[in-house]
Design an enzyme around this catalytic site. Structure first.
Site, PDB file in Angstrom:
ATOM      1  N   GLU A 182      -2.040   3.833   1.794  1.00 28.78           N
ATOM      2  CA  GLU A 182      -3.327   3.152   1.691  1.00 28.78           C
ATOM      3  C   GLU A 182      -4.388   4.034   2.342  1.00 28.78           C
ATOM      4  OE1 GLU A 182      -5.807  -0.663   3.390  1.00 28.78           O
ATOM      5  OE2 GLU A 182      -4.434   0.532   4.598  1.00 28.78           O
ATOM      6  N   ASP A 185     -21.195  -0.171 -23.187  1.00 26.28           N
ATOM      7  CA  ASP A 185     -20.438  -1.364 -23.540  1.00 26.28           C
ATOM      8  C   ASP A 185     -19.042  -1.099 -24.075  1.00 26.28           C
ATOM      9  OD1 ASP A 185     -22.564  -3.064 -22.876  1.00 26.28           O
ATOM     10  OD2 ASP A 185     -23.465  -2.808 -24.848  1.00 26.28           O
ATOM     11  N   ASN A 187       0.563   2.951  12.410  1.00 26.20           N
ATOM     12  CA  ASN A 187      -0.585   3.507  13.120  1.00 26.20           C
ATOM     13  C   ASN A 187      -0.745   2.888  14.501  1.00 26.20           C
ATOM     14  OD1 ASN A 187      -3.328   4.957  13.191  1.00 26.20           O
ATOM     15  ND2 ASN A 187      -3.872   2.824  13.614  1.00 26.20           N
ATOM     16  N   ASP A 239       0.527   1.610   5.631  1.00 26.41           N
ATOM     17  CA  ASP A 239      -0.760   1.004   5.964  1.00 26.41           C
ATOM     18  C   ASP A 239      -1.655   1.996   6.704  1.00 26.41           C
ATOM     19  OD1 ASP A 239      -2.413  -1.525   6.313  1.00 26.41           O
ATOM     20  OD2 ASP A 239      -2.125  -0.946   8.413  1.00 26.41           O
TER      21      ASP A 239
END
Length: 479
Positions: free
Chosen positions: A283, A405, A170, A259
């Site tokens: 990501e 739970d 990027n 990335d």
């Protein structure tokens, strides 16, 4: 940073000692009536069976990945020790990791970045300097030399493990200042003098430029690469000696962790994958499963399952396991979902072993975090869950029961593998439930060893199982 709670595991162990464990299951009418409260939710994926896990090779003793399956190790954390020893450190681990059933490792950005020997690699300067050029104040990177990296990759391959490169495309950092006619100022966009001599670039290769003012997103004020520029495409994924093909064919990386994919179009990863090949995962930091799924389809890539990550955080730490019924990427497309409990950027989940018991028994491509495995959690418990994943976690998923739970799910098995039932208990006491299994008139056991029951399923496949407090159990055929 959260640490595991040793008191939970101690309490669970003490409770287990005093648990009354019967090997004969009751068959009373009222017990069967109790079981009718279960609502079975089938999680389907266009009818395709999902076989996840690694099969142990009898000839080598190593693990070989199967289509759609495997366990990945994130082989670093933020600010690993500087000094150029990290590649050697990881090299000492890969044999044990392979023997434990881990089939791939994800390495940090391997090339020289602006901060030289102190950089974690996310500010890349020269994609072809792996620690062999005197540049940015050092020869080696924070992690070591090119020779040490090559040795690590070679050793991993001898252990039948894949190696994935973290790729930052990027933005760049560490360029020289130059007059930029598109901004009317000087910008730090002159990378024509990188030491490797490869991928020279200048202001024409960064936004804003002749292609526009910006793309999907910039990061941290760094110069934002323009993937529409022919020079950028050529050097990143088209040229035979470009970044992607050099990493794959010369350095022998097997895949990519992209990335910050929010910063550029999904078409970039799609084109990279079409031209370079190898496994890829993006990501895309977004909890919206629709955003994740759309990107994965458009990029033709796997994506980290942030939807699952945030649901696990709310479920396990917020005492609401019913949230695990919600939509996640692994439910949309398990073949494109990479699940995780923590990584180098975010560490929010406190009940980590419960979360690992979830991702290692469910569909998707589960990731183990280095510090969880090597430092913070019980390695033997993680190895046990990895073994269960590789040997039992097959087939589609049916959610059997959930409340605040308790959570129970069944993997339905595939191609002769019996599958499993996982029981997660986030309460402070032992719990028991009647559930319907895949097996009739069959003795089963808890492969975690947390329960000592060896119950036999009834003719209609129902059986009662148990789970320790703040713990989990995983049941399958006793064989």
């Amino acid at each position: 940073m959260k640490k595991p709670n040793a008191k939970i595991y101690f309490f669970a162990a003490i409770t287990a000692i005093f648990a009354a464990c019967s090997q004969n299951e009751p068959n009373e009418v009222d017990a069967k009536a109790e079981s009718h409260q279960f609502q079975i939710i089938n999680v389907t994926h266009d009818g395709k069976p999902f076989s996840t896990g690694l099969s142990k090779s009898s000839s080598t003793g190593k693990y070989v990945d199967n289509p759609g399956g495997g366990v990945m190790m994130q082989a670093f954390y933020w600010d690993v020790p500087a000094g150029g020893n990290w590649w050697n450190t990881v090299s000492t681990k890969v044999t044990d990791w392979s023997n434990a059933g881990i089939g791939s490792i994800w390495l940090p950005p391997a090339s020289k970045a602006q901060n030289g020997a102190f950089s974690m690699g996310y500010d890349p300067t020269d994609y072809f300097d792996f620690g062999d050029y005197n540049q940015n104040g050092s020869i080696e990177t924070r992690f070591g030399s090119k020779t040490e990296l090559v040795n690590l990759i070679t050793k991993a391959h001898t252990e039948n493990m894949k190696v994935y490169a973290d790729i930052v495309i990027n933005h760049n950092s560490g360029g020289q200042s130059e007059a930029n006619p598109f901004t009317g100022t000087n910008t730090w966009t002159n990378f024509t003098g990188v030491a490797s001599g490869k991928f020279p670039r200048n202001y024409n290769d960064f936004y804003k430029n002749s292609y526009g003012n910006n793309d999907e997103g910039s990061f941290g004020g760094f110069p934002d690469l323009c993937h529409a520029a022919p020079n950028v495409q050529n050097w990143l994924w088209l040229r035979a000696d470009g970044v992607g093909k050099y990493y794959k064919n010369t350095m022998k990386f097997d895949g990519w962790r992209f990335d910050y994919v929010k910063g550029f179009g999904a078409w970039v990863v799609n084109s990279w994958n079409a031209n370079v090949g190898g496994f890829s995962v993006g990501e895309l930091w977004d909890s919206n499963v629709n955003v994740l799924n759309d990107w994965a389809n458009n990029a033709n890539s796997s994506v980290f399952d942030f939807a699952c990550y945030y649901k696990m955080n709310d479920a396990f730490d917020g005492n609401n396991l019913a949230l695990l019924n919600d939509d996640m990427m692994w439910k949309r497309n398990p073949y494109k979902a990479v699940t995780f409990v923590t990584n180098h950027d975010t560490d929010e989940i406190y009940s980590k072993l419960l979360a690992y018991s979830y991702i290692l028994t469910h569909e998707g491509y589960p990731t183990i975090f280095y510090r969880d495995y090597e430092e913070w959690l019980d390695k033997s418990k993680l190895n046990n869950l990895i073994w269960i994943h590789n040997n039992k976690a097959t087939g589609t998923t049916s959610i059997l029961y959930s409340d605040n739970d308790e959570y129970l799910a069944r993997r339905n098995g595939y191609n002769g593998n019996p599958g499993l039932v996982v029981y997660i208990n986030n309460s402070d006491t032992w719990q028991e439930r009647w559930i319907q299994t895949n097996w009739a008139n069959t003795q089963i056991k808890d492969f975690t060893g947390n329960s000592t029951w060896y119950p036999t399923t009834q003719a209609d496949k129902w059986v009662k199982i148990q789970c320790p407090p703040k713990g989990y159990s995983v049941w399958s055929i006793n064989q």
